[in-house]
Every structure is written in C-alpha cells, then in structure tokens.
Design an enzyme around this catalytic site. Sequence first.
Site, PDB file in Angstrom:
ATOM      1  N   GLU A  15       0.808  -1.215   0.000  1.00  0.00           N
ATOM      2  CA  GLU A  15       0.000   0.000   0.000  1.00  0.00           C
ATOM      3  C   GLU A  15       0.839   1.261   0.000  1.00  0.00           C
ATOM      4  OE1 GLU A  15      -3.627   1.821   2.695  1.00  0.00           O
ATOM      5  OE2 GLU A  15      -3.562  -0.317   2.266  1.00  0.00           O
ATOM      6  N   TYR A 342      -0.167  -2.776  13.516  1.00  0.00           N
ATOM      7  CA  TYR A 342      -1.015  -1.932  12.670  1.00  0.00           C
ATOM      8  C   TYR A 342      -1.931  -1.072  13.548  1.00  0.00           C
ATOM      9  CZ  TYR A 342      -4.013  -0.632   8.748  1.00  0.00           C
ATOM     10  OH  TYR A 342      -4.702   0.068   7.790  1.00  0.00           O
TER      11      TYR A 342
END
Length: 922
Positions: A15, A342
Amino acid sequence: MHPGGGAVRVLNVAEKPSVAKSVSEILSRSSGGMRSREGRSRYNRVFEFAYTIGGRACHMLVTSVTGHLMELEFDDRFRRWHSCDPADLFQAPVHKSVPQDKQDIKRTLEEEARKCQWLVLWLDCDREGENIAYEVIEVCTAANSRLDIWRARFSALIDREIHEAVQHLGRPNKLFADAVDARQEIDLRIGASFTRFQTMLLKDAFVLDVTGDDRNIILSYGPCQFPTLGFIVERFWEIQAHEPEEFWMINCSHTSDEGTASFSWIRGHLFDYSSAVVIYEMCVEEPMATVQNVRNQEKLKYPPYPLSTIELQKRASRYFRMSSEHTMKVAEELYQAGFISYPRTETDNFSPNTDLHTIAHEQVAHPNWGTYAQRLLDPEARLWRNPSNGGHDDKAHPPIHPTKFSAGESNWSDNHKKLYELVVRHFLACCSQPAVGAETTVEIDIAGEQFNASGRVILAKNYLDIYRFDSWGGALLPTYTIGQQFVPTTLTLDSGVTRPPPLLAEADLLSCMDKAGIGTDATMHDHIKKLLDRSYATKDANTRFSPTNLGEALVMGYDEMGYELWKPYLRSMMEADMKSVSMGTKRKSEVLENCLQQMKACFLDAKANKVKLLDAMGTFFARSSRPINEIQNSIEAVRPCSACNESEMVLKRRPTGEFMVGCRGFPQCRNVVWLPGSLSEATVTNQVCPTCTPGPVYKIQFKFRRRDIPPNFDVDHLGCIGGCDDILKELTEISRFGSHNQNATPARNQNQTPSSARQPSRQDLHTGFRPAGEFTNGHSPAVNPHVFRSTHTQSSGDASDQVCCTSCGEPCILRTANTEANRGRKFYKCQNPACGFFAWEDEVENSAPRGRGGRGRGRSSSRQASASAGRRGGSQGRGRRGRGRNADGMMFVAATGEPGQGSCFVCGDPTHFANACPNRGR
C-alpha cells in the site's frame, strides 16, 4: 539477479513504498539481499529477489501504490458546479478511474503484471485496504488476465508476521471491497449535492468573515462530518441554555488523633433555602453524631482492555493533549518503522494464539520499564494475568502492541517517544493483575440527617506500578465503631451554584462518535480535522471544541427544518448497512438504493425549506453588499429543458447585466432564452404556470427599468417564459427591435459613421439572438412587427399619412416619449388597449418604400405583408429564403417565438449569419 528455470514470477504490491521496502528487506535476507530499480513513478521503486513459497521457487518483484489507486467521480457533464441541479447528483453516472497523478504507478503495474504469473496483494488488512486491492487487481488483470491472485494478511512489519503471511496466502475479500464502494458512492453523492446546494445558496449572500477570502469558501457537507459538528453544537447549546441555580448543603467534619474525616450530606443539596436552614438549625441544636454503620471491603481497580485505535486516540488526547489526527500520523510512522503493530484496528482482545510473553520479554532491557517487565514474567511474583476481553474483534488485526524494542530512536520526536511509551506501558498493564485496595465507608446520624465518609488504602498497586497514567487515591479515615458518638468539629451550611457541563474535549467527542457509529476507527480523526479546516469549529489549548458562527448557523438552519441531518442516527444506520455488506447479509445495490432514496428525499425537503437556512445564517452574518449579479449563483430552476430533455433551464444573470434562462447542461446543451434588456431584477417564484408544457414551468417575478419600456407597461410583472405570456413577448420584442434600429439609424447621432451605425453593441448581440424552440408551447406571438408601413408618398414630404397597426389594422396614435434615453422621440401606439403594437416614428419613416410603387401601398398592403410574415410555416421558416429583406427591400426582425430566426453575431445584421458576413475577419 535473474530467475532460475521454472521459477514463478510473482508481482507483490504493497500500500505504501515504505511497506514495500520493509517486506522486501525481511523476505530477501535468506537469499542474500535484493536488487532495487526505478519504476515509472520515481517514488514507487521495484525490488527483486528470490524466495520460496510453499516449496516452490519464486522470483519476487515487490512494488507499491500510494493509498487508493483510483478515484470515484461524476461523469464530466456533472462535475462543474453549475452543470446540473444538485438533486441530479443522487442518480448522475459515476465511474472509477486512475487520476492523472497516478498514471505512472498504473503503467508500472501493467508492465510488471504482463511478465508475471502470480499477483500477491500486501495491502492493509482492513476494508479500505481490500478496496485498494481490487483497484490493483482491475489494473493488473487488464494487462494480464491469466494472473493467479493471492492475498497476504499481516498486522506488523516484523519477520515472524511477514514470513507467516507469505507462506499462508489467501484470497481477497470482495465483500469488504463492496462495502467501501458503497460508502464511497454514498458519501460522494450526498456530500456533493448538499455541498453545492448550501455553498451556492449562502456563500455570496452573506459576509462570511471566516477566512481570508470568503468569496472562495466552500461550505462543505459530509455525512460523517455534520453529525460530528452536531455533537459540538448540541453541547454548546446545552451550555448556553444553562441557567445557574443556587443551592445549599450541610457539611460536617470530625478531627481526632488519627486524622480528619469529611462527611457528605446524604441529600446532596437542596434548592430551597428555607428548608435547608430548618434542617441545619435542627442539626445545630442536636449536634451529637452517632455512627450507624461501618463497612470495610476489598476493592479492585482493573487494568485497561487491550489497545484499540479509538482508545489510542482518546488516551493520547487526555494524557498528552495530542490531536487525534496527529496521533494517527505518529502511530502510522511507528508502524511503518516496525515498532508497533497496525494502528487501525477495532479489536480489543488478543487471540489465544498470540505469544504475549515473547512480546513482553522484548521490553526487559528498557531502562525505564524493563524491571517491571522482568517482574511481570517472573512466575513467583504472580503479577501476570492474561488480558481481559473488550468484546470487539474486527477479524483483521490484533490490538495495538509493541513489535520491536527501542530505547528511543535518534529521529524520534517527543510525540514519537510518548506514543511508543503509551503503547508499551498499556500492553504491560493489560497483562498485569488489578490493583487491590481496602475501602472503608462510615455512616453517621445527626438529628435524623444522614452523612457518610469514605476512605481508601491501596494494598497492592500491581498494574498501577507500570501504568503511570492512572491513579487511585483516597484519604485514610480514622477508626470508627458502630454506636460511637462524637460532636463534629465543624458543621456548616454552605451554598453553591449549579454549573453547566464543559465544552466537549476531543476524547469525549471521539467517545460520542464511537458510540453513535459515526465513521470508523481509521476515519474519525479525519472528520474532526475537516471541521477545523472548514472553520465550522475551533479547538482550544485544552482540546475542547466550540462551534463557530458558521458551524452553529448551519446546524441551526437544518434543525429549524425539522430534519435531524446533524444528528448521528442516519449515519449510524448507514455504517450498520456497510457492515452488513461486508458480512454478506446485504447487497451493495440494495444499500445504495435505500440510502440514496432516503437522503434524496431529505435533500429535496431541505431545498424546499431553504428559507430557514437563510434565516439562520442571517442571525449570525450580515447580508452581502455585493451587486446582485454576484449572488445569482443561487441558481433556481425555471423549467425542464425541451432541447436535451436531461437538464433544467435555470435563471442566470451575466456579468454584463443581461438576464437569461439557460440549460444547466451547457456547453453540451446550448438552449437559452434571453430575457428583455430592460430588466433590472428577476426572481423565480414557486408559482407554476397552469398552461405551459412540458412542466413544471415556474413563473418569474420581473422588474423593468421604467425608462426602457413604453409608458403603458408596468415595471413589475409576474411572467412566464413558456410562451403564454404576451406582455413578456411584447417587451422582449420592443427591447430587440428598438435597440437594433437605434444603432442602425444615423439620424439619432449625426457623428456616427456608416460603419459604426451598422455595428451593434455587445448587448444587442445577446438580446438579438434566440435559437429555435425558445417558446415551444405552440402559442403565436401577440405582436409580429415585421414590416411597418406608412401611407405617405415619398414625394409628399408630410407626415399626415396614417400609420396602421400591423396586428389589428386599426389606426395608430402618435405620442412622445419622456424617458431619459428617448426623451422627445415620437412613437406610434395602437388605440386598442388590448393590442400591444408599438413602433418608433423615425423607424417607420426609414422603412417606407422608395421610388415608384410607393404610392397606393396603403393599409391593405401593409396588413397583408405583416400577416404573411407572421404565419408559422410561411417563407420565414427554418430555411434561408425567409431570412433577410422582403421583396421591397425592407429590414425585418423576427418576433419572439418564431423558429429559426436569429442574427449575425459578428455585425448583428438579421439578414445573414456569421458564415456569410461581409465584415467577417475584419
């Protein structure tokens, strides 16, 4: 490094560039390193190395995108603000495409995909990441439809997580991507329609002194942004509505050798002063206190649940006064550097498979909390306790926890250090035993009134030793026994005043949003930031929010309408629907249809009640003093466009002053109706014409300049552009005919040259042209002054010959104009009040036939010529034969509503168009 024979070429897409580099570094260590090269985008490099997946040799190519690869937007026709009615945006076509600034990334993916057999997606493991994954899939499969597509799922950029993810590849989740697609489309349609509506309605109507240039302000509306603003305004209104009220209370204290105990009145307080005084006097008269009850009990203070995103934001705000937006920025940087897991997760419980002891062991070497971590892992200390279950699991990521030890990096700011410390201490605390305390409560009686006091002593701090952000204090009470009596040291009647609640702090605002389901853990901080960026709210040094005048006015306006668009209920239901889509219990199309149908109904009602929004804004802001043409951006629809049958015709005012009714679909549709040049004001009303079709055709309130219209017309007129309004057609024709011939008559200005006499003004070019179909309901115009004849002969030289009306044939009367522009100029008017015939005397004289044949062409000939010119379907049809001069060389101007009539836009001459103009190119 080149792939060996039989090796599978695998395209890996992350990403962000930093994630692609971290994944490549971790996976390439066992093969001796990696090679890096530039892609089409210099920010998104391509890394190559050898690796083995499931026992199969692979040649890995790792690159990245930068967030979303595609954007959802309206088709070009609907992207301009004035291209359509904002209500049309609820069903206008939308499409997803790669924007220009990401075309280089797209080309890299296409080129690499053509040479690969597998595609492995390393996007963030949440709904948004899954949606980006399908954007990558669309681009790559368009270049290579034979790709075998896989999904890598991980929660931290550490060796263990990355190797496990690549060895246990799965398939992407289309339902997650569909949920995001639905949210994006709903937010785009609702946000664009309401934003355009309130910006065009309000921006130029008021002096909005909220930015440096209020002319460029955008009054945005967001389905999450507005309910968030609603929380702030609602608390502000609660504070404003608060009326302080005085109350009275009795306080009692007792001091002994062991200390002082403060007793609280069991009633709390009374608002009636007389009653409070009576009770107080009773206590003073019989002051002996009797101990009625003593309770000793063990109390536990439990450690927090594992750390979710929303809790991280709330605690960073409370402990460090960090904004939620900055918190997420710092957390993202710590994650990309591999120090924490995360940071976007709703999960607040650890999986039984998580090796919590290993995570804690990595912190043993830290100089500040290493000793506690070591004691936590010591079985003899009995300090370890598995974390409690907070009850939330997003099935994508674990709670936020440390993934790599650090005693502080050289490039870290103070906020990086604070946030990393919070994550570590929170993790160690949630793995610890609760604090233990002994709490004592003493209840006493004085003259029948009950009082109590509480004290606490901490027996074991446990998690409080590491979690310095929590405290658990309490006073130590003297020893009391049941039945013991004593005289209070102090017994007072004190007064107080009720206080309003405080302004919402950022942590409290996040809690409100979380409970109401406004946004997601990953987007809440964005909604708060937008309120500040749009000047809807302000935040003080204590992270407390206040609405600005603009924010309060917008909420007040919608509240007055009776629609709770600023309340969280609608968005909460939308978020629930998105979750249902992600779980497969609802279809994306079903959610889109229901939600947009509901919001369009709200939008139409808001549009119909816009006066309440204007009134609310008027409470806070002064009306704009700008010229009216600058506030005509609040465009009002007049009727459906009969040319394109797709958009609406709307009233507009050009910077040059002319009014027009044009199609919103411009430039694709150029249908336009130019209104009389004598207009000074025009406003669309709510009255619908009962005659004209296709409808509805809304009537317009016109105001004309008195000096520019004949004296027998009123300056105020409620008219219709649909074709039924004879008065409007007459005034339009007068405006067109008069302005053209004034320019074409040198006698009015002896200094004019012949060329300048023929050259029309810029205004004439606009008012002299109308396309076919301007009035399309089939009504014939009331006046058709194609030819004005006089009965005098050229040789006679006198003006005694009579001029006849070309409409009804009656003799005309001669009058003198008294307006500023035409003072002293004479004009003919029909004697019949029902007839609207009008002509300037000098124009009738100039149009008289010359030479032989002039005599004898009296009223009869004039009427025949007029009737012939006025018939629909006659020689003045759509072909060229009907244009220009008639057989006698007379100049004519088409009547309003005649199809196919116009004039040259170069010189204004109605006898030809620009392609045949002799002045063209001069």
